[in-house]
Every structure is written in C-alpha cells, then in structure tokens.
Design a protein around this motif. Structure first.
Motif, PDB file in Angstrom:
ATOM      1  N   PRO A  42       0.838  -1.217   0.000  1.00 21.55           N
ATOM      2  CA  PRO A  42       0.000   0.000   0.000  1.00 21.55           C
ATOM      3  C   PRO A  42       0.866   1.257   0.000  1.00 21.55           C
ATOM      4  O   PRO A  42       1.978   1.263   0.525  1.00 21.55           O
ATOM      5  N   TYR A  43       0.333   2.321  -0.593  1.00 21.35           N
ATOM      6  CA  TYR A  43       1.046   3.591  -0.665  1.00 21.35           C
ATOM      7  C   TYR A  43       0.661   4.454   0.531  1.00 21.35           C
ATOM      8  O   TYR A  43      -0.504   4.504   0.928  1.00 21.35           O
ATOM      9  N   ASN A  44       1.632   5.134   1.113  1.00 18.76           N
ATOM     10  CA  ASN A  44       1.395   6.056   2.220  1.00 18.76           C
ATOM     11  C   ASN A  44       1.807   7.455   1.793  1.00 18.76           C
ATOM     12  O   ASN A  44       2.960   7.683   1.418  1.00 18.76           O
ATOM     13  N   TYR A  45       0.861   8.388   1.863  1.00 18.12           N
ATOM     14  CA  TYR A  45       1.165   9.778   1.536  1.00 18.12           C
ATOM     15  C   TYR A  45       2.013  10.389   2.640  1.00 18.12           C
ATOM     16  O   TYR A  45       1.745  10.195   3.817  1.00 18.12           O
ATOM     17  N   PRO A  46       3.020  11.170   2.267  1.00 14.60           N
ATOM     18  CA  PRO A  46       3.798  11.869   3.299  1.00 14.60           C
ATOM     19  C   PRO A  46       3.074  13.135   3.755  1.00 14.60           C
ATOM     20  O   PRO A  46       2.254  13.699   3.028  1.00 14.60           O
ATOM     21  N   PHE A  47       3.356  13.567   4.952  1.00 16.02           N
ATOM     22  CA  PHE A  47       2.891  14.845   5.500  1.00 16.02           C
ATOM     23  C   PHE A  47       1.383  14.957   5.655  1.00 16.02           C
ATOM     24  O   PHE A  47       0.832  16.031   5.498  1.00 16.02           O
ATOM     25  N   ILE A  48       0.690  13.853   5.956  1.00 15.85           N
ATOM     26  CA  ILE A  48      -0.735  13.956   6.216  1.00 15.85           C
ATOM     27  C   ILE A  48      -1.043  13.360   7.579  1.00 15.85           C
ATOM     28  O   ILE A  48      -0.274  12.535   8.084  1.00 15.85           O
ATOM     29  N   PHE A  49      -2.117  13.808   8.178  1.00 12.95           N
ATOM     30  CA  PHE A  49      -2.562  13.174   9.413  1.00 12.95           C
ATOM     31  C   PHE A  49      -3.643  12.161   9.041  1.00 12.95           C
ATOM     32  O   PHE A  49      -4.365  12.330   8.072  1.00 12.95           O
ATOM     33  N   HIS A  50      -3.721  11.101   9.814  1.00 16.95           N
ATOM     34  CA  HIS A  50      -4.616   9.997   9.489  1.00 16.95           C
ATOM     35  C   HIS A  50      -5.879  10.059  10.352  1.00 16.95           C
ATOM     36  O   HIS A  50      -5.790  10.072  11.572  1.00 16.95           O
ATOM     37  N   VAL A  51      -7.020  10.078   9.684  1.00 15.58           N
ATOM     38  CA  VAL A  51      -8.304  10.088  10.352  1.00 15.58           C
ATOM     39  C   VAL A  51      -8.807   8.655  10.512  1.00 15.58           C
ATOM     40  O   VAL A  51      -9.343   8.285  11.537  1.00 15.58           O
ATOM     41  N   LEU A  52      -8.639   7.831   9.476  1.00 18.31           N
ATOM     42  CA  LEU A  52      -9.062   6.424   9.515  1.00 18.31           C
ATOM     43  C   LEU A  52      -7.898   5.531   9.831  1.00 18.31           C
ATOM     44  O   LEU A  52      -6.837   5.644   9.375  1.00 18.31           O
TER      45      LEU A  52
END
Length: 115
Positions: free
Chosen positions: A105-115
């Motif tokens: 799976p791909y993980n975006y950098p610089f984001i906060f995770h809600v789910l």
C-alpha cells in the motif's frame, strides 16, 4: 512461502481508482469512490490504499479551508498554490506506486490519518 491469493490486476485497478478519484472533483463524489471500495473489497492492500486515499482527501479539504482563510492576510496564496500542486502530484505518485508494486500500500507523506 504463501501464495498470493489476491488478483494483482484487480489490486492495481482498485488501488489506482481510489487514489485517482481526487481528479474527478473536489466534492463529496471524489471521496465516495474510495469509501465504496473500502466497504466492498476484501483485499487488505486495496482497503489500506482506500483508507489512505480517504485520509488524503480529508487533508486536502482541511488544508484548503485553512489556507483559504489565510488568504485574507495574503499569506495563504502561496500555500494554496503549493496545495494545488500537491493535490495533483501526490495522487500521480500514488497511482504509479500502485502499478509498480501492487502488493504494497502507498502512504502519503505529510498527512494526518483520520481512519
């Protein structure tokens, strides 16, 4: 070694569709596609990509609101430009990753995770 029981072509298609849905619109329709994929799919990689895509959508909306408010003090215009560029570049990188390595799976950098 355990054989992969999930179809890699299906992974590529649904994961890329989740990440690419942001190009459809900035409205609720674009977050609806990864949400439906998250609820319908049983593949853990597709589910993780759909979650990450939903998190990216929420982050783009949140940053857009914050940077839009900052436009009143003229600080937000360059930030909105960077957000616009990031909104186009990051999903393209995610789609490319989904086609190159469908099992991860791909993980975006610089984001906060809600789910």
């Amino acid at each position: 070694m355990v054989a992969n029981i999930y179809d890699p072509d299906k992974r590529k298609l649904l994961s890329s569709l989740s990440h690419g849905s942001i190009f459809l619109s900035a409205l609720v329709l674009s977050i609806g596609i990864p949400l439906v994929i998250l609820l319908v799919s049983d593949d853990p990689v597709i589910k993780e990509n759909a979650r990450e895509s939903i998190n990216f959508h929420v982050n783009v909306w949140f940053y857009g609101i914050v940077f839009g408010i900052l436009c009143w003090v003229l600080l937000g215009w360059p930030l909105l430009f960077l957000l616009f560029i990031g909104q186009w570049v990051m999903p393209i990188l995610a789609i490319r990753h989904c086609f190159q390595d469908p099992d991860e799976p791909y993980n975006y950098p610089f984001i906060f995770h809600v789910l």
